[in-house]
Design a protein around this motif. Structure first.
Motif, PDB file in Angstrom:
ATOM      1  N   LEU A 284       0.873  -1.255  -0.056  1.00  0.00           N
ATOM      2  CA  LEU A 284       0.153   0.100  -0.064  1.00  0.00           C
ATOM      3  C   LEU A 284       0.915   1.271   0.136  1.00  0.00           C
ATOM      4  CD1 LEU A 284      -2.817  -1.160   2.702  1.00  0.00           C
ATOM      5  CD2 LEU A 284      -3.006  -0.686  -0.106  1.00  0.00           C
ATOM      6  N   ALA A 285       2.113   1.224   0.586  1.00  0.00           N
ATOM      7  CA  ALA A 285       3.241   2.287   0.371  1.00  0.00           C
ATOM      8  C   ALA A 285       3.440   2.460  -0.872  1.00  0.00           C
ATOM      9  CB  ALA A 285       4.113   2.060   1.604  1.00  0.00           C
ATOM     10  N   GLY A 286       3.297   1.686  -1.942  1.00  0.00           N
ATOM     11  CA  GLY A 286       3.874   1.830  -3.221  1.00  0.00           C
ATOM     12  C   GLY A 286       4.786   0.738  -3.718  1.00  0.00           C
ATOM     13  N   GLU A 287       5.476  -0.305  -2.669  1.00  0.00           N
ATOM     14  CA  GLU A 287       6.493  -0.860  -3.019  1.00  0.00           C
ATOM     15  C   GLU A 287       5.592  -2.396  -4.000  1.00  0.00           C
ATOM     16  OE1 GLU A 287       9.743  -1.843  -0.394  1.00  0.00           O
ATOM     17  OE2 GLU A 287       8.291  -1.225   1.026  1.00  0.00           O
ATOM     18  N   ARG A 288       6.551  -2.931  -4.908  1.00  0.00           N
ATOM     19  CA  ARG A 288       5.976  -3.994  -5.793  1.00  0.00           C
ATOM     20  C   ARG A 288       6.185  -5.277  -4.848  1.00  0.00           C
ATOM     21  NH1 ARG A 288       9.099  -4.843  -9.658  1.00  0.00           N
ATOM     22  NH2 ARG A 288       7.347  -5.863 -11.172  1.00  0.00           N
ATOM     23  N   ALA A 289       5.341  -6.464  -5.192  1.00  0.00           N
ATOM     24  CA  ALA A 289       5.295  -7.534  -4.564  1.00  0.00           C
ATOM     25  C   ALA A 289       6.715  -8.180  -4.858  1.00  0.00           C
ATOM     26  CB  ALA A 289       4.117  -8.320  -4.850  1.00  0.00           C
ATOM     27  N   ALA A 290       6.970  -8.274  -6.174  1.00  0.00           N
ATOM     28  CA  ALA A 290       8.496  -8.903  -6.607  1.00  0.00           C
ATOM     29  C   ALA A 290       9.536  -8.433  -6.001  1.00  0.00           C
ATOM     30  CB  ALA A 290       8.426  -8.663  -8.139  1.00  0.00           C
ATOM     31  N   ASP A 291       9.516  -7.118  -5.461  1.00  0.00           N
ATOM     32  CA  ASP A 291      10.919  -6.489  -4.734  1.00  0.00           C
ATOM     33  C   ASP A 291      10.831  -6.783  -3.225  1.00  0.00           C
ATOM     34  OD1 ASP A 291      11.330  -5.245  -7.321  1.00  0.00           O
ATOM     35  OD2 ASP A 291      10.107  -3.554  -6.919  1.00  0.00           O
ATOM     36  N   ILE A 292       9.594  -7.231  -2.677  1.00  0.00           N
ATOM     37  CA  ILE A 292       9.653  -7.413  -1.503  1.00  0.00           C
ATOM     38  C   ILE A 292       9.780  -8.765  -1.017  1.00  0.00           C
ATOM     39  CG2 ILE A 292       8.396  -5.321  -1.111  1.00  0.00           C
ATOM     40  CD1 ILE A 292       6.065  -6.802  -0.063  1.00  0.00           C
ATOM     41  N   ALA A 293       9.395  -9.799  -1.972  1.00  0.00           N
ATOM     42  CA  ALA A 293       9.117 -11.140  -1.869  1.00  0.00           C
ATOM     43  C   ALA A 293      10.370 -11.746  -0.831  1.00  0.00           C
ATOM     44  CB  ALA A 293       9.137 -11.785  -2.950  1.00  0.00           C
ATOM     45  N   ALA A 294      11.609 -11.409  -1.356  1.00  0.00           N
ATOM     46  CA  ALA A 294      12.687 -12.138  -0.611  1.00  0.00           C
ATOM     47  C   ALA A 294      12.810 -11.711   0.931  1.00  0.00           C
ATOM     48  CB  ALA A 294      13.910 -11.752  -1.223  1.00  0.00           C
ATOM     49  N   ASP A 295      12.546 -10.419   0.984  1.00  0.00           N
ATOM     50  CA  ASP A 295      12.288  -9.764   2.430  1.00  0.00           C
ATOM     51  C   ASP A 295      11.114 -10.460   3.320  1.00  0.00           C
ATOM     52  OD1 ASP A 295      14.255  -8.108   2.057  1.00  0.00           O
ATOM     53  OD2 ASP A 295      13.109  -6.098   2.068  1.00  0.00           O
ATOM     54  N   ALA A 296      10.081 -10.472   2.533  1.00  0.00           N
ATOM     55  CA  ALA A 296       8.812 -11.256   3.203  1.00  0.00           C
ATOM     56  C   ALA A 296       9.093 -12.766   3.610  1.00  0.00           C
ATOM     57  CB  ALA A 296       7.632 -11.338   2.226  1.00  0.00           C
ATOM     58  N   LYS A 297       9.813 -13.361   2.895  1.00  0.00           N
ATOM     59  CA  LYS A 297      10.313 -14.780   3.241  1.00  0.00           C
ATOM     60  C   LYS A 297      11.134 -14.974   4.336  1.00  0.00           C
ATOM     61  CE  LYS A 297      10.492 -17.937  -0.142  1.00  0.00           C
ATOM     62  NZ  LYS A 297      11.022 -18.757  -1.142  1.00  0.00           N
TER      63      LYS A 297
END
Length: 213
Positions: free
Chosen positions: A180-193
Motif C-alpha cells: 500500500l506504500a507503493g512497493e512492488r510484490a516482486a521487490d519485497i518477496a525476498a524480505d517477506a520470506k
C-alpha cells in the motif's frame, strides 16, 4: 436430466464471483456504506435474496475471497507429511503462498486488490468481519490440533493455534502495508520470506517439534 454436481458447483462459484466483482466495483466507486444490497442485486441482474443466498452478509461481498482461505492453515497442518512439525507445516504453507504472490498472505500488488484492501482498512464493519474470519481460521486450526492432542492437552492446542495465526496475521499485515506504500510484490518477496522464517522460528524455538507426526 439434472446437472452433474461438479457443473452445479462451478456455476455457483461463477455466480458468487460475479456478485463479488459487481459489488466491489460499486463499493470502490461510491463507498461501502453508500451502496445497498438491492442496488448490487439490480446491477448483477439477480434478486436481493439471491445475493444473500450466495454471500450471507453485505460484508462477505467484499471478503468472500478471504473466506475461501479460512481453512488454508488447518488443511496444511492436517495434511502435513510424516516427520513434519505443526510449525513447519504452517511456515511451508505461508512461504508457498508468498512465492505464488497470493493475496491471502498480502502479496498481490494488483491495483484492484490494493484498492479493495484500502476499502477494508477504512471501513469499520469490513475490518471487523475480516477479524472474525481470522478468528474462524484460528478455531479451525485449534480443532485440528486438539484432535491430535493427548488427553488433557486440548487447551495447549488453542494456545499454539493462536500463536501461529498471530504470527501469520502480523506478517500478512506487514506485507500489505509495504504494498500500500507503493512497493512492488516482486521487490519485497525476498524480505517477506526472510521475515517469515524469523517469525515462525521464534515460535518454533518455544514449541520445538510440537505436533510432529
Amino acid at each position: 436430466m439434472s446437472e452433474e454436481p461438479g457443473l452445479r458447483e462451478r456455476k455457483k462459484t461463477e455466480t458468487r464471483r460475479r456478485l463479488w466483482k459487481v459489488a466491489a466495483e460499486l463499493f470502490l466507486e461510491r463507498g461501502f456504506d453508500k451502496v445497498s444490497v438491492a442496488e448490487i442485486a439490480a446491477a448483477a441482474d439477480v434478486s436481493k435474496m439471491t445475493v444473500f443466498n450466495y454471500c450471507g452478509t453485505k460484508e462477505d461481498l467484499v471478503l468472500g475471497p478471504m473466506r475461501e482461505h479460512v481453512d488454508d492453515v488447518a488443511r496444511a497442518v492436517r495434511e502435513r507429511a510424516p516427520g513434519e512439525s505443526v510449525v513447519a507445516a504452517v511456515r511451508r504453507q505461508f512461504l508457498a503462498a508468498v512465492d505464488a504472490f497470493d493475496a491471502s498472505v498480502g502479496m498481490n500488488d494488483h491495483s484492484y486488490v490494493l484498492r479493495v484492501r484500502r476499502l477494508v482498512a477504512e471501513t469499520p464493519s469490513l475490518l471487523a468481519r475480516a477479524q472474525e474470519l481470522v478468528y474462524l481460521g484460528t478455531q479451525r486450526l485449534a480443532q485440528v490440533l486438539a484432535e491430535e492432542a493427548a488427553p488433557g492437552e486440548e487447551p495447549l492446542a488453542r494456545v499454539v493455534a493462536a500463536q501461529l495465526m498471530g504470527v501469520r496475521s502480523a506478517l500478512l499485515t506487514h506485507n500489505h502495508q509495504r504494498l500500500l506504500a507503493g512497493e512492488r510484490a516482486a521487490d519485497i518477496a525476498a524480505d517477506a520470506k526472510a521475515l517469515a522464517e524469523r517469525a515462525f522460528g521464534t515460535v518454533e524455538f518455544g514449541l520445538g517439534d510440537y505436533g510432529t507426526k
